[in-house]
Write a protein that holds these residues in place. Structure first.
Motif, PDB file in Angstrom:
ATOM      1  N   TYR A  26       0.787  -1.228   0.000  1.00  0.00           N
ATOM      2  CA  TYR A  26       0.000   0.000   0.000  1.00  0.00           C
ATOM      3  C   TYR A  26       0.824   1.286   0.000  1.00  0.00           C
ATOM      4  CZ  TYR A  26       0.374  -0.741   5.156  1.00  0.00           C
ATOM      5  OH  TYR A  26       0.806  -0.979   6.433  1.00  0.00           O
ATOM      6  N   TYR A  27       2.138   1.208   0.142  1.00  0.00           N
ATOM      7  CA  TYR A  27       2.943   2.423   0.268  1.00  0.00           C
ATOM      8  C   TYR A  27       3.046   3.199  -1.043  1.00  0.00           C
ATOM      9  CZ  TYR A  27       4.426   1.260   4.995  1.00  0.00           C
ATOM     10  OH  TYR A  27       4.440   0.995   6.337  1.00  0.00           O
ATOM     11  N   THR A  28       3.060   4.539  -0.922  1.00  0.00           N
ATOM     12  CA  THR A  28       3.289   5.458  -2.033  1.00  0.00           C
ATOM     13  C   THR A  28       4.207   6.572  -1.541  1.00  0.00           C
ATOM     14  OG1 THR A  28       1.343   6.756  -1.385  1.00  0.00           O
ATOM     15  CG2 THR A  28       1.009   5.071  -3.062  1.00  0.00           C
ATOM     16  N   ARG A  29       4.913   7.181  -2.479  1.00  0.00           N
ATOM     17  CA  ARG A  29       5.811   8.285  -2.138  1.00  0.00           C
ATOM     18  C   ARG A  29       6.743   7.912  -0.974  1.00  0.00           C
ATOM     19  NH1 ARG A  29       2.583  14.044  -3.214  1.00  0.00           N
ATOM     20  NH2 ARG A  29       2.598  13.836  -5.502  1.00  0.00           N
ATOM     21  N   THR A  30       6.696   8.642   0.110  1.00  0.00           N
ATOM     22  CA  THR A  30       7.679   8.473   1.183  1.00  0.00           C
ATOM     23  C   THR A  30       7.595   7.104   1.861  1.00  0.00           C
ATOM     24  OG1 THR A  30       7.619  10.837   1.656  1.00  0.00           O
ATOM     25  CG2 THR A  30       8.518   9.412   3.369  1.00  0.00           C
ATOM     26  N   GLU A  36      -9.149   2.702  -1.766  1.00  0.00           N
ATOM     27  CA  GLU A  36      -9.186   1.316  -2.231  1.00  0.00           C
ATOM     28  C   GLU A  36     -10.002   0.421  -1.302  1.00  0.00           C
ATOM     29  OE1 GLU A  36      -5.082   0.366  -2.616  1.00  0.00           O
ATOM     30  OE2 GLU A  36      -4.849   1.391  -4.551  1.00  0.00           O
ATOM     31  N   LEU A  37     -10.117   0.801  -0.027  1.00  0.00           N
ATOM     32  CA  LEU A  37     -10.891   0.016   0.929  1.00  0.00           C
ATOM     33  C   LEU A  37     -12.316   0.550   1.102  1.00  0.00           C
ATOM     34  CD1 LEU A  37      -8.261  -0.797   3.723  1.00  0.00           C
ATOM     35  CD2 LEU A  37      -9.119  -2.292   1.916  1.00  0.00           C
ATOM     36  N   GLY A  38     -12.718   1.457   0.208  1.00  0.00           N
ATOM     37  CA  GLY A  38     -14.111   1.895   0.190  1.00  0.00           C
ATOM     38  C   GLY A  38     -14.389   3.246   0.788  1.00  0.00           C
ATOM     39  N   GLY A  39     -13.371   3.970   1.200  1.00  0.00           N
ATOM     40  CA  GLY A  39     -13.560   5.294   1.768  1.00  0.00           C
ATOM     41  C   GLY A  39     -13.379   6.377   0.726  1.00  0.00           C
TER      42      GLY A  39
END
Length: 403
Positions: A261-265, A290-293
């Motif tokens: 799930y990580y992005t950028r930093t 992605e989890l519906g929020g």
């Protein structure tokens, strides 16, 4: 036949329990300074939560999760990490509607089926913090500063903070193709797990701990060269903020973390002497959606309590313990004496042993107490106690009301 603890599930007691509580109390104190609010998460979640968030191709999901079915055939899992559960709670309770951004921290046991060794257990404990609703890089710097503050407060020096950027989705697509082409050229040098990972999620190969794989990817393309202008600006700003905060760091372009799930930093606080990651975290700007929020940028970290304990010295006994010793039919009075001392904030041990004064005082020495409080029938009749300083041997009578 005696019953033993399950392999990888260990008891924490004595000096180790004091180290555990020191890590916990220190982290909690610092998180309070940054105004984080506690969330207490369930230990069991639907397995799907971790499959969707952590990633189907990660070692955690493929090899390490404790998964079981309930009576209705639904697949449940003991939580292997805390971020996914916190995101689930953020969405389920609509915390995004309460304020512009939300700051939460959690503490508790996590579970992964891996080979037990020092600092790595099948039940281990993490303290983590998550920030929802903030996209700016100064939030990344502050999250890293929290981990730095915790390490400093624990006087842990043998640690270096490593950072990298994994870019956004578009960056990852271009990088994925370049990395895959490279990995196909070194396929023969990779372990069987990495050969399987390669086509499905080539970034996982960079996270492999097998030495031949680590050597094979040394000359691989670097994500840093595929960052878009916005992601590059974010990363450069982060480095400037870390310098402004006087936080030493090194860039590790192969740092990807073991979660999808990580992005950028992304960052890790690494103990070079132990060869262990003590604290780790980063951004996960797409996970809430992605989890519906609703689309929500987010970031956080988690620290391994047992791993930090490995770097702590044994605690010295510094508490002043009062050891109340009753003689004769004075237990009611002795209980009142102990209660009186505790009401004044003193640490009190009321003796349950039988025996003469010499044996009682020998036992007091084993406990490492500061004062022996002697309560006999004579003291009880006068409404007094005799206090003996166990270091100097000095003793004096004190009225109950003066305790």
């Amino acid at each position: 036949m005696t019953v033993q603890s399950v392999r990888g599930f260990h008891d924490i007691l004595g000096k180790e329990a004091k180290k555990f509580r020191k890590v916990s109390n220190t982290a909690r104190r610092i998180l309070k300074l940054y105004n984080f609010e506690e969330i207490i998460l369930p230990v069991v979640e639907y397995a799907e939560l971790f499959q969707r968030s952590v990633g189907e191709t990660t070692d955690i999901v493929q090899k390490e999760m404790f998964v079981f079915e309930d009576r209705k055939g639904r697949k449940l899992a003991l939580r292997p990490e805390g971020t996914a559960g916190t995101v689930r709670a953020f969405i389920q309770h609509k915390l995004y509607a309460l304020r512009p951004y939300v700051k939460l921290f959690y503490e508790g046991p996590m579970f992964r089926y891996e080979r037990p060794q020092a600092g790595r257990y099948r039940q281990f404990h993490q303290i983590g913090a998550e920030v929802f609703g903030v996209a700016e890089p100064h939030a990344d710097a502050e999250i890293i500063k929290i981990t730095y503050d915790i390490l400093n407060a624990l006087d842990i020096k043998d640690v270096v903070i490593e950072i990298n950027s994994l870019g956004c989705k578009k960056d990852r697509e271009a990088y994925r193709e370049a990395l895959l082409n490279y990995l196909r050229g070194v396929r023969e040098e990779l372990c069987s797990d990495c050969i399987n990972r390669m086509e499905r999620n080539p970034l996982r190969v960079l996270d492999c701990k097998v030495e031949t794989c680590r050597e094979a990817v040394k000359e691989s393309p670097k994500m840093i060269d595929f960052l878009c202008d916005e992601c590059r600006k974010h990363y450069e700003s982060l480095k400037e903020y870390l310098k402004a905060l006087n936080i030493p760091f090194r860039e590790n372009y192969n740092l990807v973390r073991g979660l999808d799930y990580y992005t950028r930093t992304v960052f890790e606080a690494v103990s070079d002497s132990l060869g262990l990651t003590l604290i780790a975290g980063g951004r996960y700007d797409y996970l809430v959606e992605e989890l519906g929020g609703p689309p929500t940028p987010a970031l956080g970290f988690a620290l391994g309590v047992e791993r930090l304990m490995l770097l702590l010295p044994d605690e010295k006994e510094e508490e002043e313990i009062y050891f109340v010793i009753p003689f004769g039919n004075v237990h009611a009075y002795a209980l009142k004496v102990a209660d009186r001392l505790r009401s004044k904030g003193k640490v009190v041990e009321l003796s349950y042993r039988k025996g003469g004064l010499k044996k009682q005082l020998e036992f007091a020495n084993k406990l490492g107490v500061k004062y022996a409080v002697i309560v006999g029938e004579d003291e009880a009749s006068k409404g007094e106690v005799t206090i003996k300083d166990m270091e100097t041997g000095e003793q004096k009578s004190v009225k109950f009301e003066e305790l």
